[in-house]
Design a protein around this motif. Structure first.
Motif, mmCIF file in Angstrom:
data_model
loop_
_atom_site.group_PDB
_atom_site.id
_atom_site.type_symbol
_atom_site.label_atom_id
_atom_site.label_comp_id
_atom_site.label_asym_id
_atom_site.label_seq_id
_atom_site.Cartn_x
_atom_site.Cartn_y
_atom_site.Cartn_z
ATOM 1 N N UNK A 154 0.848 -1.170 0.000
ATOM 2 C CA UNK A 154 0.000 0.000 0.000
ATOM 3 C C UNK A 154 0.897 1.237 0.000
ATOM 4 N N UNK A 155 0.785 2.038 -1.030
ATOM 5 C CA UNK A 155 1.615 3.233 -1.157
ATOM 6 C C UNK A 155 0.986 4.385 -0.391
ATOM 7 N N UNK A 156 1.726 4.944 0.548
ATOM 8 C CA UNK A 156 1.229 6.055 1.342
ATOM 9 C C UNK A 156 1.774 7.396 0.866
ATOM 10 N N UNK A 157 2.335 7.423 -0.327
ATOM 11 C CA UNK A 157 2.843 8.666 -0.886
ATOM 12 C C UNK A 157 1.680 9.416 -1.527
ATOM 13 N N UNK A 158 1.469 10.652 -1.109
ATOM 14 C CA UNK A 158 0.335 11.406 -1.679
ATOM 15 C C UNK A 158 0.617 11.851 -3.104
ATOM 16 N N UNK A 159 -0.452 11.978 -3.900
ATOM 17 C CA UNK A 159 -0.330 12.465 -5.272
ATOM 18 C C UNK A 159 -0.070 13.972 -5.292
ATOM 19 N N UNK A 160 -0.674 14.672 -4.362
ATOM 20 C CA UNK A 160 -0.473 16.118 -4.289
ATOM 21 C C UNK A 160 -0.625 16.567 -2.837
ATOM 22 N N UNK A 161 -0.072 17.704 -2.553
ATOM 23 C CA UNK A 161 -0.188 18.292 -1.220
ATOM 24 C C UNK A 161 -1.188 19.443 -1.319
ATOM 25 N N UNK A 162 -2.221 19.375 -0.509
ATOM 26 C CA UNK A 162 -3.261 20.402 -0.581
ATOM 27 C C UNK A 162 -3.220 21.380 0.587
ATOM 28 N N UNK A 163 -2.570 21.004 1.678
ATOM 29 C CA UNK A 163 -2.494 21.894 2.837
ATOM 30 C C UNK A 163 -1.226 21.605 3.625
ATOM 31 N N UNK A 164 -0.672 22.655 4.200
ATOM 32 C CA UNK A 164 0.512 22.538 5.038
ATOM 33 C C UNK A 164 0.302 23.447 6.243
ATOM 34 N N UNK A 165 0.594 22.935 7.416
ATOM 35 C CA UNK A 165 0.522 23.735 8.626
ATOM 36 C C UNK A 165 1.930 24.205 8.958
ATOM 37 N N UNK A 166 2.084 25.519 9.006
ATOM 38 C CA UNK A 166 3.394 26.108 9.262
ATOM 39 C C UNK A 166 3.338 26.801 10.618
ATOM 40 N N UNK A 167 4.310 26.459 11.476
ATOM 41 C CA UNK A 167 4.413 27.119 12.767
ATOM 42 C C UNK A 167 5.618 28.039 12.757
ATOM 43 N N UNK A 168 5.427 29.259 13.189
ATOM 44 C CA UNK A 168 6.508 30.243 13.195
ATOM 45 C C UNK A 168 6.888 30.566 14.632
ATOM 46 N N UNK A 169 8.172 30.871 14.840
ATOM 47 C CA UNK A 169 8.654 31.227 16.173
ATOM 48 C C UNK A 169 8.309 32.673 16.522
ATOM 49 N N UNK A 170 8.217 33.532 15.524
ATOM 50 C CA UNK A 170 7.976 34.947 15.747
ATOM 51 C C UNK A 170 6.574 35.322 15.285
ATOM 52 N N UNK A 171 5.826 35.991 16.152
ATOM 53 C CA UNK A 171 4.486 36.441 15.755
ATOM 54 C C UNK A 171 4.565 37.542 14.709
ATOM 55 N N UNK A 172 5.600 38.328 14.769
ATOM 56 C CA UNK A 172 5.768 39.418 13.805
ATOM 57 C C UNK A 172 5.991 38.882 12.395
ATOM 58 N N UNK A 173 6.615 37.714 12.287
ATOM 59 C CA UNK A 173 6.886 37.137 10.969
ATOM 60 C C UNK A 173 5.634 36.531 10.338
ATOM 61 N N UNK A 174 4.591 36.352 11.111
ATOM 62 C CA UNK A 174 3.375 35.705 10.606
ATOM 63 C C UNK A 174 2.797 36.447 9.409
ATOM 64 N N UNK A 175 2.648 37.751 9.519
ATOM 65 C CA UNK A 175 2.052 38.523 8.437
ATOM 66 C C UNK A 175 2.987 38.662 7.242
ATOM 67 N N UNK A 176 4.295 38.670 7.490
ATOM 68 C CA UNK A 176 5.252 38.722 6.384
ATOM 69 C C UNK A 176 5.191 37.435 5.571
#
Length: 188
Positions: free
Chosen positions: A1-23
């Motif tokens: 059973x291949x668990x490799x996705x065909x495409x990536x539709x969403x990624x959750x990104x966590x940032x260390x700096x709140x100021x960098x969020x909007x950038x």
């Protein structure tokens, strides 16, 4: 059973700096090589809840009008019933009932109807929640909590009872002012 996705539709990104969020959000949204969209979950949830708040206020307004129409209907029924029960009221007065007791009788009838309506409405609500809970959980993954009424709901129900009592005073005062002879003399 291949668990490799065909495409990536969403990624959750966590940032260390709140100021960098909007950038980072601006960078992702303006990225020309690939159509991407950066969403801040907190902002999106806030917008969703504010939209739900508008819908909740609209439903509260509609239910307020339904209660007002119901109270007007109850008043009309009580006044029509009072006209038909003139003879009964006169007989009660003849056997010793005071006008205040007859007024209290009419007010208690209206309050009984209001309490019965509340009880039936609550029973129907909890029965509907009990039946719908597993269905909504299975199909949409949303858990419908079955809990007793909170302070807001209790306040609304108390306001409804107070309004029903206020409405009951109209036929009660009319019965209070009705003379004993009015019900005993047949109308031609």
């Amino acid at each position: 059973m291949a668990l490799t996705p065909d495409s990536i539709t969403a990624v959750l990104v966590g940032l260390d700096s709140r100021a960098a969020t909007f950038q980072v959000r601006r960078y992702v949204n303006n990225f020309r090589a690939e159509p991407l969209l950066a969403i801040l979950p907190g902002v999106a949830l806030h917008e969703l809840w504010s939209l739900m708040g508008v819908a909740e206020h609209a439903l509260l307004l509609v239910s307020t009008f339904v209660v007002i129409v119901g109270l007007i209907g109850m008043l009309a029924v009580m006044l029509a019933g009072l006209n038909e029960r003139r003879r009964e009221m006169a007989i009660l007065r003849f056997v010793g009932a005071r006008p205040r007791q007859i007024s209290l009788l009419l007010a208690s009838e209206t309050l009984f109807l209001a309490v019965a309506g509340i009880a039936m409405g609550m029973a129907l609500l909890y029965l509907s929640l009990y039946v719908a809970q597993p269905i909504v959980q299975a199909h949409y993954g949303i858990h419908l909590a079955i809990a007793p009424p909170g302070t807001h709901e209790t306040l609304l129900l108390s306001l409804f009872l107070a309004a029903a009592f206020a409405v009951s005073l109209i036929p009660a005062l009319r019965a209070y002012r009705t003379a004993l002879a009015d019900g005993l003399v047949p109308k031609i």
